[in-house]
Write a protein that holds these residues in place. Structure first.
Motif, PDB file in Angstrom:
ATOM      1  N   SER A 238      -0.384   2.816   9.992  1.00 16.86           N
ATOM      2  CA  SER A 238      -1.548   3.239   9.209  1.00 16.86           C
ATOM      3  C   SER A 238      -2.200   2.002   8.621  1.00 16.86           C
ATOM      4  O   SER A 238      -1.521   1.008   8.325  1.00 16.86           O
ATOM      5  N   ALA A 239      -3.514   2.060   8.473  1.00 16.89           N
ATOM      6  CA  ALA A 239      -4.194   1.007   7.727  1.00 16.89           C
ATOM      7  C   ALA A 239      -3.651   0.993   6.302  1.00 16.89           C
ATOM      8  O   ALA A 239      -3.423   2.048   5.702  1.00 16.89           O
ATOM      9  N   VAL A 240      -3.432  -0.193   5.767  1.00 14.53           N
ATOM     10  CA  VAL A 240      -2.836  -0.319   4.439  1.00 14.53           C
ATOM     11  C   VAL A 240      -3.683   0.396   3.391  1.00 14.53           C
ATOM     12  O   VAL A 240      -3.153   1.057   2.494  1.00 14.53           O
ATOM     13  N   TYR A 241      -5.003   0.299   3.499  1.00 12.31           N
ATOM     14  CA  TYR A 241      -5.856   0.898   2.479  1.00 12.31           C
ATOM     15  C   TYR A 241      -5.739   2.421   2.467  1.00 12.31           C
ATOM     16  O   TYR A 241      -5.883   3.051   1.422  1.00 12.31           O
ATOM     17  N   LYS A 242      -5.444   3.014   3.636  1.00 11.62           N
ATOM     18  CA  LYS A 242      -5.254   4.464   3.685  1.00 11.62           C
ATOM     19  C   LYS A 242      -3.872   4.858   3.169  1.00 11.62           C
ATOM     20  O   LYS A 242      -3.722   5.793   2.379  1.00 11.62           O
ATOM     21  N   ALA A 243      -2.851   4.121   3.593  1.00 14.78           N
ATOM     22  CA  ALA A 243      -1.483   4.461   3.208  1.00 14.78           C
ATOM     23  C   ALA A 243      -1.247   4.274   1.720  1.00 14.78           C
ATOM     24  O   ALA A 243      -0.545   5.072   1.086  1.00 14.78           O
ATOM     25  N   SER A 244      -1.836   3.244   1.141  1.00 10.92           N
ATOM     26  CA  SER A 244      -1.616   2.970  -0.284  1.00 10.92           C
ATOM     27  C   SER A 244      -2.215   4.057  -1.171  1.00 10.92           C
ATOM     28  O   SER A 244      -1.814   4.206  -2.332  1.00 10.92           O
ATOM     29  N   ALA A 245      -3.146   4.831  -0.618  1.00 12.24           N
ATOM     30  CA  ALA A 245      -3.769   5.907  -1.394  1.00 12.24           C
ATOM     31  C   ALA A 245      -3.047   7.236  -1.202  1.00 12.24           C
ATOM     32  O   ALA A 245      -3.440   8.242  -1.793  1.00 12.24           O
ATOM     33  N   ASN A 246      -1.971   7.231  -0.397  1.00 11.92           N
ATOM     34  CA  ASN A 246      -1.255   8.480  -0.121  1.00 11.92           C
ATOM     35  C   ASN A 246       0.182   8.376  -0.621  1.00 11.92           C
ATOM     36  O   ASN A 246       1.009   7.691   0.003  1.00 11.92           O
ATOM     37  N   PRO A 247       0.536   9.038  -1.695  1.00 11.77           N
ATOM     38  CA  PRO A 247       1.889   8.929  -2.258  1.00 11.77           C
ATOM     39  C   PRO A 247       2.973   9.522  -1.368  1.00 11.77           C
ATOM     40  O   PRO A 247       4.163   9.291  -1.615  1.00 11.77           O
ATOM     41  N   ASP A 248       2.597  10.271  -0.329  1.00 12.32           N
ATOM     42  CA  ASP A 248       3.599  10.877   0.540  1.00 12.32           C
ATOM     43  C   ASP A 248       4.073   9.922   1.631  1.00 12.32           C
ATOM     44  O   ASP A 248       5.006  10.239   2.365  1.00 12.32           O
ATOM     45  N   LEU A 249       3.462   8.748   1.734  1.00  5.13           N
ATOM     46  CA  LEU A 249       3.857   7.793   2.764  1.00  5.13           C
ATOM     47  C   LEU A 249       4.741   6.699   2.170  1.00  5.13           C
ATOM     48  O   LEU A 249       4.456   6.172   1.083  1.00  5.13           O
ATOM     49  N   VAL A 250       5.786   6.353   2.895  1.00  6.92           N
ATOM     50  CA  VAL A 250       6.723   5.307   2.481  1.00  6.92           C
ATOM     51  C   VAL A 250       6.636   4.150   3.472  1.00  6.92           C
ATOM     52  O   VAL A 250       6.664   4.358   4.693  1.00  6.92           O
TER      53      VAL A 250
END
Length: 294
Positions: free
Chosen positions: A239-251
């Protein structure tokens, strides 16, 4: 040899752009019989077929694509001349076609909307596709591409900030399958990957070279589908970092690596690069890119 009439060239341009006689007739405000008559007359004057006729419409031949390039440029130049003659040199309007990789639509759509608010006479066409659009054939005014520096001789390429990418899993996936400590445990996990062994994405190439093929449990073609598969716990994926950092469900499984970065390029054709419409959009795009959360 007689010179073709501009009306006939303009008609052929619209047929090539839209793919149908009825579509061209509607845009030009003429009867469909007039469109057919113009095409027939132009082909007779030039002594060559410009289109292949089939049940779905008209497809340009190689000669037709060459004509499209000339007509696109001429259309733009006429629009610029018209604006100057009317004393409206600052007006930016007409159709603006932007092509892009699908994965950054969420970054581009807001700035395209803002651009239309600044220039309400502009009609935006935003095209996302796996294929590379041919700017020399007039398929688009501006292309946003990822990967190596575009090298077509008649195109102008300018860099945008690269997209940083990391490897992630959903909390649901980790609850069911555990979290790998490092790459040595990857063979025992499930991964989400693009369904192409010749992908240009550096992070997917790395993944295919790192894990056994049997560990790829979910393949897809659309970036949005692959992102959703990771979110739903189908496997570990990028995932693009900017998308993943905005999603608390991703580790985060592995942090972004420089070799995974996807360089982005703004590409324009030299014939249209200096037009007022394209320059206005390039200025807006570069300013907006400075604030991208990449």
């Amino acid at each position: 040899m007689a010179q073709p009439a501009w009306d006939e060239i303009r008609t052929a341009f619209q047929v090539a752009r839209l793919g149908t006689v009825s579509g061209a007739a509607e845009v030009l405000g003429v009867h469909h019989a007039t469109v057919i008559r113009h095409i027939d007359a132009l082909e007779k004057t030039l002594g060559t077929k410009l289109f292949q006729r089939h049940a779905r419409g008209y497809t340009p031949t190689e000669a037709g694509r060459d004509l499209l390039t000339v007509a696109q440029t001429t259309e733009e130049q006429f629009a610029q001349l018209s604006s100057r003659i009317k004393g409206q040199g600052e007006v930016v309007g007409g159709e603006l076609t932007i092509t892009s990789i699908a994965g950054i639509a969420d970054l581009l759509v807001p700035l395209l909307t803002e651009f239309q608010e600044l220039y309400p006479l502009v009609q935006v066409r935003f095209l996302t596709d796996m294929r590379v659009f041919r700017l020399d054939y007039g398929e688009a005014h501006v292309a946003i591409r990822a990967g190596a520096t575009p090298e077509e001789p008649d195109n102008v390429a300018q860099p945008l900030p690269p997209i940083r990418t990391g490897l992630y899993a959903s909390r649901g996936y980790i609850a069911r399958h555990g979290q790998p400590k490092d790459e040595s445990e990857f063979a025992n996990h499930r991964f989400v990957c693009v369904d192409s062994e010749t992908t240009r994405a550096p992070f997917y190439r790395w993944l295919r070279n790192t894990i056994p093929a049997s560990a790829i449990s979910f393949r897809g073609t659309e970036p949005a589908a692959l992102e959703e598969a990771v979110l739903q716990g189908a496997g570990i994926g990028f995932s693009a970092v900017y998308k993943a950092s905005a999603n608390p469900d991703l580790v985060e499984i592995l942090p972004p690596r420089p070799e995974w970065d996807a360089p982005l390029w703004i590409v324009t054709h030299v014939d249209l690069h200096r037009t007022r419409k394209v320059q206005a959009f390039l200025t807006h795009l570069k300013e907006a890119a400075k604030t991208w959360p990449v």
